[in-house]
Design an enzyme around this catalytic site. Structure first.
Site, short mmCIF file in Angstrom:
data_model
loop_
_atom_site.label_atom_id
_atom_site.label_comp_id
_atom_site.label_asym_id
_atom_site.label_seq_id
_atom_site.Cartn_x
_atom_site.Cartn_y
_atom_site.Cartn_z
N ASP A 1 48.96 14.83 89.65
CA ASP A 1 49.03 15.52 90.94
C ASP A 1 47.67 15.97 91.44
O ASP A 1 46.70 16.00 90.69
CB ASP A 1 49.86 16.80 90.76
CG ASP A 1 51.31 16.58 91.04
OD1 ASP A 1 51.67 15.48 91.46
OD2 ASP A 1 52.10 17.53 90.85
N TYR B 1 49.03 15.36 77.01
CA TYR B 1 48.43 16.28 77.98
C TYR B 1 47.99 17.53 77.25
O TYR B 1 48.64 17.96 76.30
CB TYR B 1 49.45 16.69 79.06
CG TYR B 1 49.71 15.66 80.13
CD1 TYR B 1 48.99 15.69 81.33
CD2 TYR B 1 50.67 14.67 79.97
CE1 TYR B 1 49.23 14.75 82.33
CE2 TYR B 1 50.91 13.72 80.96
CZ TYR B 1 50.19 13.77 82.13
OH TYR B 1 50.43 12.85 83.12
#
Length: 283
Positions: A64, A128
């Site tokens: 994002d 992540y």
């Protein structure tokens, strides 16, 4: 004269990193926006290599606006004009990086792969990390070099043992409906995911040894899964931080999972994009 033989395009797997604050995310966007996608810059750089057909980056992991990548991955096909040899991996890295200046985007490596390889669907897992900064009473106390690269939740220290207890409920295979943001793909996407790893560990900050006198502590939350749902990591981090702040008890994480409803997620609890990094894509 006989027509020149046209060779099949060469397919490459490239790993690349970027500082996400400058972009609308990794995926391509219309070029007239104020912020565009990392993919726009990658493909513009690739066109400068003078291929005989446009080059498209097929990106492994969508990130994002404001999210960073230590190493994302993509595959691309390069058709060179007749008589031109295929690029070596090293040539491709150097050529792309030359044309990516001065953007905070860097090609880390490139290698030839079979024409059946797909960067998104062949990935075995994605890792992540989310960076937290503790000890800031006010956001002005965040070191200048760490702005946009971490989240400093307000309200004093976090109860790390409680967060670790809560994290155990998220490990394994679950319906993560509560932990995804709704978007246009939601109706078509299975909400079941398997979280292979979730660790909360102290972490060195960037130049943090110069900030020790200020009582700042960096922590990293590490997540590994084959794939994640839209904004799943940021919602999981936000919920764990709420546990660390005493706003939720560890068992509430299990209850949120069992509800299986995105609307049940506590309002305003999602972690901001600045602390999130795609660390690696594993093949």
């Amino acid at each position: 004269p006989a027509p020149a033989m046209v060779c099949a395009p060469a397919r490459y797997l490239v790993f690349f990193q970027y500082f996400g604050t400058r972009y609308s995310g990794v995926m391509e966007t219309k070029s007239d926006q104020a912020l565009v996608g990392v993919q726009n810059y990658l493909e513009k750089a690739a066109q400068n290599l003078r291929p005989s057909a446009p080059i498209k980056f097929h990106i492994s992991s969508r990130t994002d606006t404001g999210v960073h990548a230590l190493a994302n991955a993509a595959h691309l096909d390069i058709q060179r004009p007749p008589g031109k040899a295929a690029f070596t991996g090293k040539q491709l890295v150097q050529g792309l990086n030359y044309h990516l200046r001065p953007e905070p985007i860097c090609i880390l490596s490139a290698q030839r792969v079979p024409s059946t390889f797909h960067a998104r669907f062949c990935a075995l897992s994605r890792t992540y990390i989310y960076r937290l900064l503790l000890g800031c009473a006010h956001h002005s106390q965040i070191p200048v070099f760490e702005r946009d690269l971490c989240w400093a939740p307000a309200g004093g220290p976090l109860d790390i043992p409680a967060m670790r207890e809560a994290a155990k409920f998220l490990l394994g295979t679950h319906d993560f409906s509560t932990f995804r943001s709704l978007n246009s793909e939601t109706p078509f996407q299975c909400p079941v995911r398997t979280l292979l790893q979730l660790e909360i560990q102290p972490s060195p900050g960037f130049l943090s040894h110069h900030c020790e006198h200020r009582g700042l502590e960096f922590w990293e939350v590490k997540f590994k899964s084959r794939a994640f749902l839209y904004r799943q990591v940021r919602r999981m981090v936000g919920a764990l931080v709420a546990v660390g702040q005493g706003k939720l008890a560890p068992h509430h994480i299990q209850e949120l999972l069992e509800v299986k409803d995105a609307r049940a997620f506590p309002p305003h609890a999602m972690a901001p994009p600045s602390g999130l990094f795609l660390k690696s894509v594993e093949y």
